[in-house]
Design an enzyme around this catalytic site. Structure first.
Site, short mmCIF file in Angstrom:
data_model
loop_
_atom_site.label_atom_id
_atom_site.label_comp_id
_atom_site.label_asym_id
_atom_site.label_seq_id
_atom_site.Cartn_x
_atom_site.Cartn_y
_atom_site.Cartn_z
N HIS A 31 46.99 52.88 37.62
CA HIS A 31 47.02 51.61 37.96
C HIS A 31 48.15 50.44 37.51
O HIS A 31 48.32 49.40 38.21
CB HIS A 31 45.37 50.83 37.81
CG HIS A 31 44.46 51.44 38.62
ND1 HIS A 31 44.02 50.93 39.71
CD2 HIS A 31 43.71 52.61 38.45
CE1 HIS A 31 42.92 51.55 40.23
NE2 HIS A 31 43.02 52.84 39.63
N ASP A 84 53.61 44.30 36.37
CA ASP A 84 52.21 44.45 36.90
C ASP A 84 52.24 45.64 37.86
O ASP A 84 53.08 45.94 38.54
CB ASP A 84 51.61 43.39 37.61
CG ASP A 84 50.28 43.00 37.30
OD1 ASP A 84 49.48 43.90 37.26
OD2 ASP A 84 49.74 41.46 37.39
P1 ADQ Z 1 44.43 43.97 36.36
O1 ADQ Z 1 45.43 43.91 35.39
O2 ADQ Z 1 43.16 43.39 35.81
O3 ADQ Z 1 44.18 45.49 36.94
P2 ADQ Z 1 44.62 42.33 39.11
O4 ADQ Z 1 44.91 43.42 39.96
O5 ADQ Z 1 45.48 41.40 39.21
O6 ADQ Z 1 44.92 42.86 37.54
O7 ADQ Z 1 43.20 41.68 39.00
C1 ADQ Z 1 41.91 42.63 39.17
C2 ADQ Z 1 40.75 41.76 39.56
O8 ADQ Z 1 40.43 40.80 38.66
C3 ADQ Z 1 41.01 40.85 40.90
O9 ADQ Z 1 40.13 41.35 41.74
C4 ADQ Z 1 40.86 39.58 40.40
O10 ADQ Z 1 40.16 38.62 41.35
C5 ADQ Z 1 40.10 39.65 39.02
N1 ADQ Z 1 40.27 38.52 38.20
C6 ADQ Z 1 41.54 38.49 37.60
N2 ADQ Z 1 41.51 37.49 36.63
C7 ADQ Z 1 40.33 36.84 36.88
C8 ADQ Z 1 39.69 35.54 36.35
N3 ADQ Z 1 40.30 34.74 35.48
N4 ADQ Z 1 38.49 35.25 36.78
C9 ADQ Z 1 37.98 35.95 37.72
N5 ADQ Z 1 38.29 37.21 38.39
C10 ADQ Z 1 39.56 37.58 37.94
C11 ADQ Z 1 44.99 46.65 36.81
C12 ADQ Z 1 46.51 46.60 37.01
C13 ADQ Z 1 46.81 45.70 38.31
C14 ADQ Z 1 46.35 46.49 39.44
C15 ADQ Z 1 44.73 46.90 39.32
C16 ADQ Z 1 44.18 47.65 40.53
O11 ADQ Z 1 47.01 45.69 35.78
O12 ADQ Z 1 48.23 45.77 38.32
O13 ADQ Z 1 46.70 45.64 40.69
O14 ADQ Z 1 44.57 47.14 38.26
O15 ADQ Z 1 45.04 48.45 40.61
#
Ligand code: ADQ
Length: 467
Positions: free
Chosen positions: A126, A333
């Site tokens: 991911h 990211d």
């Molecule tokens: P993450 O680093 O967690 O995931 P991201 O893909 O942006 O990053 O977010 C995942 C989920 O968490 C989203 O559905 C978002 O809405 C939710 N989220 C994030 N911050 C939040 C907050 N403050 N409050 C509520 N909800 C929040 C990892 C990788 C990413 C990749 C994903 C999926 O780091 O690059 O996109 O996996 O593969």
């Protein structure tokens, strides 16, 4: 959502216990088996806090200076992977397909193979994958590269990550590359790019509903006609929050017409607070937010609203929908789903503008966003100003292109493509199951639901088809 009977979710329970579980704890829910294992405090510290989140995470996000490698932590990482693979091997059945997720479980397939498992095993990363010179700084680089070659299929978010992995295999292991296939020591692994997406249509429906909710109405009222810019992230150094805030401050300083006319809402959910670098970041941001608000605030206007808690998912869509600018500026990211969620939540007739880092995987597909180099606060400032002043016609044109992309590369498109590649064919009847699985695996909130610490490591056993 009804899961298909026969599916299994296997992973860490998110719990810490006195002893590592000897066998998984099984729970059946609507025909789906959840098989989970507890970890000891020592396992948790070495495997999760240590090697996974203090060595792999920073290095894979291009921050070798933050990488802390310790042999005992790597040994703990291997032993948890061996233990979990052994536990799964005992309950696997011959037709099962195993889909392993993310950097916590890179050596998982090697240990399954050592336990005699012959099933198809795929892996999806991911997060980004570093280029050869960078991965070479990790003392365990060769071993991890060769562990990835124990899979039948390895998927990455972007073509660049897939290429960097193949290049690493060629340079560090002497692997032979033929198209998408890498050959190392007689084993063939298919390596491909398979960008992850969101459940776009349901997210859009939810956002339309949430825009009428009492929370969104309250937020709207509190703006008193000001434009809203929004950022939503985990509080993680990969997300580039200090530069984002500095970019916003520079925009306010340079373009005085926005003073008192814009509110920036940053929701930054605290995360991995057992890791020193995260606590340091928290303090840096507290200071920066104080500086900016102290410098620009008026007695009736606060330029930056900063919340260090997660927002409930059902609220976020409404907030995105009323935000004139979505600010997604990670330094690096894997994908960044917030960017896609922001796009899906917009009203196509009066859409907001996405400001997006070039170094988010999402930038490969979302080319009509305002793309910025997140290392340059002035570039962020310029993009924020451009977004706040963009004419309706251009906003609509850009949004239409972004929307097509988000509604095409959805979560189910991602999943069906991965499974088709792993099995050599597609099974559309499994997609409903997979959609639900992805909500669990790929969304932060779902990880929180399956794990006290907000993150679970898991893998999937595909449902057997009743033929
Ligand atoms: P993450 O680093 O967690 O995931 P991201 O893909 O942006 O990053 O977010 C995942 C989920 O968490 C989203 O559905 C978002 O809405 C939710 N989220 C994030 N911050 C939040 C907050 N403050 N409050 C509520 N909800 C929040 C990892 C990788 C990413 C990749 C994903 C999926 O780091 O690059 O996109 O996996 O593969």
């Amino acid at each position: 959502e009804v899961l298909q009977p026969g599916a299994m979710w296997f992973g860490w329970s998110g719990r810490i216990a006195h002893a590592t579980s000897a066998a998984p704890y099984l729970v059946e829910s609507r025909g789906v088996t959840y098989a989970t294992l507890d970890l000891t405090k020592r396992d948790y510290e070495n495997f999760y806090v240590g090697f996974a989140n203090s060595a792999l995470w920073p290095l894979f996000h291009f921050r070798p200076v933050l990488m802390k490698f310790r042999r005992e932590e790597y040994a703990g990482y291997l032993s948890v992977n061996r233990m979990m693979a052994g536990a799964l091997a005992r309950i696997l059945e011959p037709g099962d397909i195993v889909w392993v997720h993310d950097y916590h479980l890179i050596p998982f397939a090697r240990f399954l193979r050592e336990a005699g498992v012959k099933n198809r095993i795929g892996f999806f990363l991911h997060i980004p994958f570093p280029p050869p010179t960078l991965i070479a700084t990790l003392p365990a680089a060769k071993e991890l590269l060769s562990d990835l070659c124990a899979y039948d299929l390895v998927g990455f978010q972007t073509a660049e990550h897939a290429r960097d992995f193949r290049d690493g295999g060629a340079r560090l292991l002497g692997g032979m590359i033929e198209g998408e296939t890498m050959k190392v020591g007689g084993r063939r692994t298919r390596v491909f790019a398979n960008p992850i997406g969101i459940d776009a249509a349901p997210f859009e429906r939810e956002a339309i509903r949430a825009a009428q909710s009492s929370e969104t109405v309250r937020l709207q009222k509190s703006l008193q006609g000001r434009a809203l810019a929004i950022g939503v992230d985990r509080l993680d150094y990969s997300k580039g929050l200090p530069n984002r805030f500095e970019g916003y401050a520079r925009m306010l300083a340079r373009h005085g017409e926005h003073l008192g006319k814009v509110s920036f809402l940053q929701i930054a959910a605290r995360s991995r607070e057992d890791v020193t670098a995260y606590r340091d970041l928290g303090r840096e941001l507290d200071r920066l937010v104080g500086d900016i608000n102290g410098r620009f605030s008026e007695f009736d206007w606060t330029p930056l609203r900063y919340i260090t808690r997660a927002a409930p998912r059902r609220q976020l869509g409404g907030f995105y929908r009323i935000a004139r600018v979505g600010v997604v500026t990670p330094l690096h990211d894997g994908m960044n789903l917030v960017a896609k969620e922001y796009v899906a939540a917009q009203n196509p007739l009066d859409p907001g503008v996405l400001v997006l880092s070039r170094f988010a995987g999402a930038a490969d597909e979302l080319t009509e966003a305002l793309l910025v180099n997140p290392y340059d606060p002035d570039e962020i400032a310029d993009a924020l100003h451009a977004a706040l002043t963009m004419k309706l016609e251009e906003r609509r044109r850009r949004h239409a292109a972004l929307r097509t992309s988000v509604f095409t590369t959805t979560a189910s498109a991602y999943a069906s493509r991965f499974l088709a590649a792993l099995e050599g064919r597609a099974h559309p009847e499994d997609f409903a199951f997979v959609d639900d699985y992805l909500r669990r695996a790929a969304t932060r909130e779902a990880r929180a639901a399956s794990s006290r610490r907000g993150e679970a490591v898991g893998l999937l056993r595909r449902p057997r088809r009743q033929s």
